[in-house]
Design an enzyme around this catalytic site. Structure first.
Site, PDB file in Angstrom:
ATOM      1  N   GLY A 136     -19.315  14.611 -18.531  1.00 24.26           N
ATOM      2  CA  GLY A 136     -19.163  16.010 -18.151  1.00 24.26           C
ATOM      3  C   GLY A 136     -20.074  16.954 -18.895  1.00 24.26           C
ATOM      4  O   GLY A 136     -21.299  16.880 -18.807  1.00 24.26           O
ATOM      5  N   LYS A 207     -20.580   4.918 -15.916  1.00 23.42           N
ATOM      6  CA  LYS A 207     -21.151   5.773 -16.958  1.00 23.42           C
ATOM      7  C   LYS A 207     -21.726   4.938 -18.101  1.00 23.42           C
ATOM      8  O   LYS A 207     -22.797   5.234 -18.629  1.00 23.42           O
ATOM      9  CB  LYS A 207     -20.078   6.733 -17.469  1.00 23.42           C
ATOM     10  CG  LYS A 207     -19.582   7.710 -16.411  1.00 23.42           C
ATOM     11  CD  LYS A 207     -18.352   8.475 -16.892  1.00 23.42           C
ATOM     12  CE  LYS A 207     -17.834   9.415 -15.822  1.00 23.42           C
ATOM     13  NZ  LYS A 207     -16.562  10.074 -16.213  1.00 23.42           N
TER      14      LYS A 207
END
Length: 440
Positions: A136, A207
């Site tokens: 994020g 990720k």
């Protein structure tokens, strides 16, 4: 002042809308910081008539994001549609081929096609920026791609999924079961209606595969990540971990060994005193271990419209600050053609050891049998504890907790398999790795 940087946004959901508002409300500030204006000239989304709380007057609308990427009067194509395939992939490919910079938050697309997209960006002299794709609003991509240049990374690990961290935090803090915490996460919007991608570890694996490429200079290898989710973590596991001085976190871990790269995602016990054990709720954290710097931990909001939009805006601002003739940094830290083929590491001992929970019949010889099976597989035990029955019950299965010294996954699975064959287990054994971490 230099000509305005013209951008097109594909996808006006939570992140796209937050980005649109950030750019339009901070227009003057961004111009001062970047030395040029940033102007949204084109958008594409599923619904043109949806009320998003802001006006699209003066902005060109495209029903087809691929057409916008190829034809619109833009310098930067911002891809916020998601999904590893089309239309996101086709649109990003079209934009790069047309000589436009691309900014994306799409970890699934990068995990599958990141190397090919990086090569296309380099061949066309444009940037592929993706800070928002991992953790994020935490600037971990920029740190690894730029700030840690010259360092040799040995290990990278972290909490990369806010949904899982929220559930595990609530289980530990409020003594609630997994199902109840998941339902609460869904009610608050932290988990999707179908949460499987998050809670089964796949989001973290995508990720991690991107971070692995940046850390070790290898091609992205999402299919080489060992993945376990958190669906089998019970409140009993949370309690046992607490009694032993640990917290349970879903970690993504990548490390370099003498035989290759190890990538794994799984529930992990970390010491209560460690920095990462203190990361709670939907917060993410990434720790990088490097030879020159030592250890660096980055922590912050891992998801949400504003946090993700902040990372996207940072990538756009970097492009706005660059000037013609400026040498662009390779998307994956080094030229895509020089990324090494991924080589999976051979099985080695896990330094932190393992936590093993067994529900066993209360009869003579069980402890001795368990210890023998462990010894037969070359496993040294740090401790073996018999926990009291819940509520002080007088009969029924008892829980035996084992903590091993460093050993291999294959030895643990072999020993557990042998124990299962003895016929005194009730239910499935629980096996959780204990990770070596930095103390707080």
């Amino acid at each position: 002042m230099t000509d305005a940087l013209k951008i097109g946004i594909a996808g006006l959901g939570t992140v796209g809308s937050a980005l649109f508002r950030a750019i339009t409300t901070r227009h003057n500030m961004l111009a001062d910081i970047c030395g040029r204006e940033i102007v949204i000239t084109a958008v594409s989304a599923r619904s043109r008539n949806r009320d998003r709380g802001f006006s699209l007057d003066g902005v060109n609308w495209y029903d087809d994001p691929v057409a916008m990427a190829r034809e619109a009067d833009i310098d930067v194509f911002v891809e916020l549609m998601g999904g590893e395939g089309d239309p996101a992939l086709a649109a990003a490919t079209a934009a790069l081929a047309a000589g436009r910079h691309v900014v994306t938050a799409n970890k699934a697309m990068l995990a599958r096609h990141g190397v090919e997209l990086a090569k296309l960006a380099e061949s066309n002299g444009v940037l592929l920026n993706f800070e928002a794709a991992v953790a994020g609003g935490i600037p971990v991509i920029k740190a690894m791609r730029e700030s840690l240049t010259g360092n040799s990374v040995q290990r990278i690990y972290g909490i990369l999924n806010g949904t899982c961290n929220y559930i595990l935090t609530r289980m530990q803090r409020d003594n609630l079961g997994f199902a109840e915490c998941l339902a609460e996460a869904q009610r608050l919007g932290y988990a999707e209606a179908d949460p499987a991608f998050d809670i089964e570890g796949n989001d973290t694996a995508h990720k991690l595969s991107i971070l692995t490429s940046l850390a070790f200079g290898t091609q992205i290898a999402a299919d080489e990540v060992y993945v376990e989710g958190i669906t089998n973590i019970s409140i009993d596991d949370i309690h046992a971990a607490d009694e032993l001085g640990y917290r349970i976190k879903l970690l993504g871990v990548a490390l370099k060994t003498g035989t290759g790269i190890e990538q794994r995602v799984h529930p992990t016990m970390v010491p209560k005193g460690s920095m990462i054990a203190q990361v709670e709720g939907v917060t993410n954290a990434v720790t990088i271990e490097a030879d020159i710097l030592g250890e660096l931990m980055l922590s912050g909001p891992g998801a949400g419209g504003d946090a993700t939009a902040s990372a996207v805006l940072g990538d756009v601002a970097d492009i706005a600050k660059s000037r013609p003739g400026h040498q662009h940094a390779p998307a994956l830290g080094r030229p895509a053609a020089k990324l090494e083929p991924y080589q999976r590491a051979q099985i080695q001992s896990h330094e932190g050891g393992y936590f093993i929970s067994l529900k066993v019949d209360d009869r003579a010889g069980v402890f001795a049998s368990i210890a023998t099976k462990m010894a037969d597989n070359g496993i040294s035990l740090e401790s073996i504890v018999q926990r009291a029955r819940p509520g002080g019950a007088a009969d029924g299965p008892q829980t035996v907790i084992l903590v091993t010294h460093a050993t291999t996954e294959s030895k643990v699975r072999s020993a557990v398999g042998a124990i299962k064959g003895e016929g005194y287990l009730s239910g499935e054994p629980q096996v959780i790795r204990i990770e070596r971490t930095r103390e707080g």
